[in-house]
Scaffold this motif. Structure first.
Motif, PDB file in Angstrom:
ATOM      1  N   ARG A  33      -4.687  -2.910  -0.546  1.00  0.00           N
ATOM      2  CA  ARG A  33      -4.578  -2.776  -2.003  1.00  0.00           C
ATOM      3  C   ARG A  33      -5.395  -1.577  -2.473  1.00  0.00           C
ATOM      4  O   ARG A  33      -6.543  -1.398  -2.076  1.00  0.00           O
ATOM      5  CB  ARG A  33      -5.087  -4.037  -2.705  1.00  0.00           C
ATOM      6  CG  ARG A  33      -5.084  -3.894  -4.237  1.00  0.00           C
ATOM      7  CD  ARG A  33      -5.487  -5.148  -4.948  1.00  0.00           C
ATOM      8  NE  ARG A  33      -4.537  -6.226  -4.788  1.00  0.00           N
ATOM      9  CZ  ARG A  33      -3.338  -6.282  -5.390  1.00  0.00           C
ATOM     10  NH1 ARG A  33      -2.955  -5.307  -6.179  1.00  0.00           N
ATOM     11  NH2 ARG A  33      -2.543  -7.316  -5.200  1.00  0.00           N
ATOM     12  N   THR A  35      -6.639   0.096  -6.140  1.00  0.00           N
ATOM     13  CA  THR A  35      -6.752  -0.081  -7.585  1.00  0.00           C
ATOM     14  C   THR A  35      -7.599   1.043  -8.151  1.00  0.00           C
ATOM     15  O   THR A  35      -8.383   1.679  -7.445  1.00  0.00           O
ATOM     16  CB  THR A  35      -7.395  -1.434  -7.959  1.00  0.00           C
ATOM     17  OG1 THR A  35      -8.649  -1.539  -7.299  1.00  0.00           O
ATOM     18  CG2 THR A  35      -6.533  -2.596  -7.570  1.00  0.00           C
ATOM     19  N   SER A  54      -0.152 -10.795  -2.901  1.00  0.00           N
ATOM     20  CA  SER A  54       0.241  -9.790  -3.880  1.00  0.00           C
ATOM     21  C   SER A  54       0.353 -10.464  -5.244  1.00  0.00           C
ATOM     22  O   SER A  54       0.429 -11.682  -5.348  1.00  0.00           O
ATOM     23  CB  SER A  54       1.572  -9.145  -3.482  1.00  0.00           C
ATOM     24  OG  SER A  54       2.575 -10.118  -3.366  1.00  0.00           O
ATOM     25  N   LYS A  55       0.350  -9.632  -6.281  1.00  0.00           N
ATOM     26  CA  LYS A  55       0.481 -10.132  -7.646  1.00  0.00           C
ATOM     27  C   LYS A  55       1.882  -9.805  -8.151  1.00  0.00           C
ATOM     28  O   LYS A  55       2.559  -8.916  -7.626  1.00  0.00           O
ATOM     29  CB  LYS A  55      -0.578  -9.483  -8.548  1.00  0.00           C
ATOM     30  CG  LYS A  55      -1.989  -9.824  -8.130  1.00  0.00           C
ATOM     31  CD  LYS A  55      -2.997  -9.105  -8.999  1.00  0.00           C
ATOM     32  CE  LYS A  55      -4.414  -9.375  -8.497  1.00  0.00           C
ATOM     33  NZ  LYS A  55      -5.401  -8.551  -9.194  1.00  0.00           N
ATOM     34  N   ASP A  57       2.982  -8.183 -10.684  1.00  0.00           N
ATOM     35  CA  ASP A  57       3.249  -6.832 -11.177  1.00  0.00           C
ATOM     36  C   ASP A  57       2.939  -5.730 -10.162  1.00  0.00           C
ATOM     37  O   ASP A  57       2.961  -4.546 -10.487  1.00  0.00           O
ATOM     38  CB  ASP A  57       2.486  -6.579 -12.479  1.00  0.00           C
ATOM     39  CG  ASP A  57       0.980  -6.516 -12.281  1.00  0.00           C
ATOM     40  OD1 ASP A  57       0.476  -7.036 -11.263  1.00  0.00           O
ATOM     41  OD2 ASP A  57       0.293  -5.943 -13.155  1.00  0.00           O
ATOM     42  N   ASP A  58       2.672  -6.095  -8.905  1.00  0.00           N
ATOM     43  CA  ASP A  58       2.335  -5.102  -7.879  1.00  0.00           C
ATOM     44  C   ASP A  58       3.541  -4.257  -7.478  1.00  0.00           C
ATOM     45  O   ASP A  58       4.646  -4.771  -7.323  1.00  0.00           O
ATOM     46  CB  ASP A  58       1.832  -5.789  -6.599  1.00  0.00           C
ATOM     47  CG  ASP A  58       0.392  -6.240  -6.682  1.00  0.00           C
ATOM     48  OD1 ASP A  58      -0.343  -5.751  -7.553  1.00  0.00           O
ATOM     49  OD2 ASP A  58       0.000  -7.088  -5.853  1.00  0.00           O
ATOM     50  N   LEU A  69      -0.321  -2.253  -1.668  1.00  0.00           N
ATOM     51  CA  LEU A  69      -0.089  -2.820  -2.992  1.00  0.00           C
ATOM     52  C   LEU A  69      -0.799  -1.976  -4.041  1.00  0.00           C
ATOM     53  O   LEU A  69      -1.939  -1.566  -3.835  1.00  0.00           O
ATOM     54  CB  LEU A  69      -0.621  -4.247  -3.064  1.00  0.00           C
ATOM     55  CG  LEU A  69      -0.124  -5.240  -2.014  1.00  0.00           C
ATOM     56  CD1 LEU A  69      -0.888  -6.551  -2.133  1.00  0.00           C
ATOM     57  CD2 LEU A  69       1.370  -5.458  -2.147  1.00  0.00           C
ATOM     58  N   ASP A  71      -1.536  -2.305  -8.215  1.00  0.00           N
ATOM     59  CA  ASP A  71      -1.360  -3.162  -9.391  1.00  0.00           C
ATOM     60  C   ASP A  71      -0.711  -2.389 -10.535  1.00  0.00           C
ATOM     61  O   ASP A  71      -0.746  -1.164 -10.586  1.00  0.00           O
ATOM     62  CB  ASP A  71      -2.695  -3.783  -9.820  1.00  0.00           C
ATOM     63  CG  ASP A  71      -3.658  -2.758 -10.364  1.00  0.00           C
ATOM     64  OD1 ASP A  71      -3.601  -2.479 -11.566  1.00  0.00           O
ATOM     65  OD2 ASP A  71      -4.462  -2.242  -9.566  1.00  0.00           O
ATOM     66  N   SER A  74      -2.774   0.276 -12.456  1.00  0.00           N
ATOM     67  CA  SER A  74      -3.185   1.463 -11.699  1.00  0.00           C
ATOM     68  C   SER A  74      -2.034   2.436 -11.458  1.00  0.00           C
ATOM     69  O   SER A  74      -2.260   3.627 -11.229  1.00  0.00           O
ATOM     70  CB  SER A  74      -3.785   1.049 -10.356  1.00  0.00           C
ATOM     71  OG  SER A  74      -4.954   0.288 -10.557  1.00  0.00           O
TER      72      SER A  74
END
Length: 113
Positions: A33, A35, A54-55, A57-58, A69, A71, A74
């Protein structure tokens, strides 16, 4: 493999390093990840971490078995960037080649837009 239309890309060297890091942790579910956080000597700084989940909105970028990933917040600071991995005498590190950065610090870990 990476898609040329992806807003953020991952170099072959970075993908190899991510795969090595994931393998060394013994957990194939880990993802790399990136960010953007406020701070650093130039205003913003890059933060790298290995995470399992993962989220929603990734942005998911895959290359040679490595998963990166980014976000949703970012992405706007990283549009058009490439995440690379370099090995030099001074050390090895992930480097973000960011066309949006108007200034950066000497170590390359923080930037301004």
């Amino acid at each position: 493999m990476t898609n040329d239309n992806t807003p953020v890309t991952l170099s072959e060297n970075a993908a190899k390093r991510i795969n090595t890091l994931v393998e060394s942790q013994g957990n194939k579910n880990l993802k790399f990840r990136i960010t953007i956080n406020g701070g650093g000597c130039s205003g913003f700084q890059y933060d790298f971490a290995l995470v399992e989940e993962s989220k929603e909105d990734d942005l998911v970028v895959e290359r040679n078995g490595a998963t990166m990933l980014v976000d949703g917040l970012s992405i706007m600071y990283l549009m058009g960037s490439e995440v690379d991995f370099t090995e030099e005498l001074a050390g090895s590190m992930f480097v973000v080649k960011n066309p949006n950065a108007t200034a950066s610090c000497g170590c390359g870990s923080s930037f301004a837009v």
